[in-house]
Design a protein around this motif. Sequence first.
Motif, short mmCIF file in Angstrom:
data_model
loop_
_atom_site.label_atom_id
_atom_site.label_comp_id
_atom_site.label_asym_id
_atom_site.label_seq_id
_atom_site.Cartn_x
_atom_site.Cartn_y
_atom_site.Cartn_z
N ARG A 240 0.70 -1.18 -0.09
CA ARG A 240 0.12 0.06 -0.05
C ARG A 240 0.87 1.27 -0.49
O ARG A 240 0.55 2.31 -1.03
CB ARG A 240 -0.57 0.01 1.11
N TRP A 241 1.99 0.88 0.57
CA TRP A 241 2.48 2.23 0.62
C TRP A 241 4.22 1.78 0.23
O TRP A 241 5.20 0.76 0.72
CB TRP A 241 2.81 3.13 2.37
N PRO A 242 4.32 2.00 -1.26
CA PRO A 242 5.90 1.53 -0.97
C PRO A 242 6.64 2.09 -0.76
O PRO A 242 6.39 3.94 -0.87
CB PRO A 242 5.53 1.55 -2.79
N LEU A 243 8.17 1.41 -1.14
CA LEU A 243 8.70 0.98 -1.30
C LEU A 243 9.22 -0.32 -0.34
O LEU A 243 10.32 0.26 0.10
CB LEU A 243 9.82 0.48 -2.68
N PRO A 244 8.71 -1.54 0.05
CA PRO A 244 9.49 -2.26 1.25
C PRO A 244 10.63 -2.71 0.62
O PRO A 244 10.41 -3.04 -0.21
CB PRO A 244 8.35 -3.12 1.11
N THR A 245 11.68 -2.95 1.94
CA THR A 245 12.70 -3.01 1.90
C THR A 245 13.10 -4.57 1.64
O THR A 245 14.31 -4.88 1.35
CB THR A 245 13.17 -2.52 3.07
N SER B 66 -1.80 9.70 -10.14
CA SER B 66 -2.60 9.34 -8.41
C SER B 66 -1.77 7.86 -8.16
O SER B 66 -1.26 7.56 -8.70
CB SER B 66 -3.48 8.82 -9.02
N PRO B 67 -1.40 8.14 -6.60
CA PRO B 67 -0.44 7.54 -5.87
C PRO B 67 -1.21 5.91 -6.51
O PRO B 67 -2.47 5.51 -6.99
CB PRO B 67 -1.46 7.87 -4.37
N MET B 68 0.10 5.02 -6.08
CA MET B 68 -0.26 3.32 -6.35
C MET B 68 -1.14 2.32 -5.80
O MET B 68 -1.34 2.88 -4.51
CB MET B 68 1.61 2.88 -6.39
#
Length: 545
Positions: free
Chosen positions: A437-442, A543-545
């Motif tokens: 939902r809130w990129p980018l996971p590490t 728009s956000p991902m």
Amino acid sequence: MQNPAFIDLYDVPFTVPKSRFLLRYEEDPAELKTEDQTLDLYYVRYEVPLQECLVARLPAGEIEIGWGFVRSAEWELAICENSCSIQLLNASAIEWVDLANIELHQLADSLRIFGNDFLTAESLQQTHLEFQKIADTYVREWMEKSPRVLTCRQEMTDFCWWVLGANQIALKIGENATMRTIVVPSMLGYVGLWQWDAYFIALGLQHGDIELAIAQLEIAFSPEPDGQLPDVVHEKGRLASSLDLPPCDLVSLRERGNLRYGEVVPLTKPPLGAWAAKQIIAELPPQQRAELMRKWYPILLANQQWWMRAENCDELGRPQYLHPYSSGLDDSPVFDASGAVVSPDLLAYLIVQEQILREWAAEIGVECPLDNLPQLRRWLADLWDDEQGAYFAQNHAGVRQYRTILSLLGCFAPGIDSSRLRQLSADIENPERFHARWPLPTVAQDDPSFAENTMWRGPTWVNTTYLVADGLESNGELELAAKLRESTLEMFAVAGGPVEYVNSRSGTRCRTATTCFGWSAALYIDLAVREKNENALGVSFTSPM
């Protein structure tokens, strides 16, 4: 300008630019009875736990917060640079804990406190009211420099700009003990100038205080004799090798198998100096820009050559991270196996840095001795796994493992093969991998090492997402880069401000992440300013991902 509503005295303590004093609740006041609440005054120092920096305790009660002061029914406190004034309405309203690192002076109407070596006769001549007015004006003048952005981003931008002010300290640097202003990563745990933090922080500072931005790079660009840039510059010197490590970090390196007893390894950070400097000087007057290029070129050239030295490379000659601390991603699973790691991000950074240094050499009329681009590109290509469709870091045993943010950062180098770029982009947009939902996971969400709340093993960090977006743009993936930037800006509202890192699924601050984090604040500002500029040109973020 309204009073700072974002200062809650817990997650966001009270302090001012160039001061080591800060005031905050020791524990979350929402979990305490009113009569148990105290506000603690600290004088923070490098590698000293916050609780060991405690100077005094004051009863809390009902609090009013201004830009340069805090007051209750029993006391009033103001901070200006590295001095503090306390006016007591109740003589027993303060409990002293540790006066070892400060000087205390009793004046007619107040107590005046100074950090060691910061006593000024002028301050001792001011009444408390005069001191408070100066303090309040001092912070307001800083806040007036806050960049103008789109209306929907202005409140958060002002908060982030305040953080860049609150995280400033005065530091005596070098043999002549010259007083310089640095912006630390966090007053709640990182009181020094970390090299790559300085690069990101400068990107935000440039939009309101270009000279302070340049100063951060100047301090970071203070090489060792062999060209290595130190990891940290701090009040006691610098952190440039394992000899300079605090004992707990030294033990950690040994326990992880990255350091043998008696061995000494360098400590630095990824080579992003030229990349940051290019952006900082881009809009300067031509003469100043040329002067800085001439000054910084030999430093960054020597640093590029340092990374290519045999002792920093594997048996194939590939530059590598000798241990996790020099990567910046200390807890990434790619370092779980002991030994050095050849990583796609490092090779990409070196490609970009060499390209910039070649450009600078041509512009200032000197010959550039670097000729490593073809080899660096081949080494980066060698880290590509056709079956998995990604770059993978490679350890000393030649084992490729873990799909992490480092896999994506291979795209930081321009000129990536188009088919590989498509596969990296697909990973970014794959909800089972990096499209959280809130990129980018590490770490990719389908990787066995993914842990959504554990530092570099899953949470989202602003700087790595920023670097991936920068790489996507340089390779022509403009829309995807814009989506990442938009999502990053939106994430701050959920996180509650510029925190260190967030849960990539919820957007909330991870429990172990600190608040008021410098590069998070700086990169938000940079993205918000970029958004406004592109909006003015008729180009807007998607728009956000």
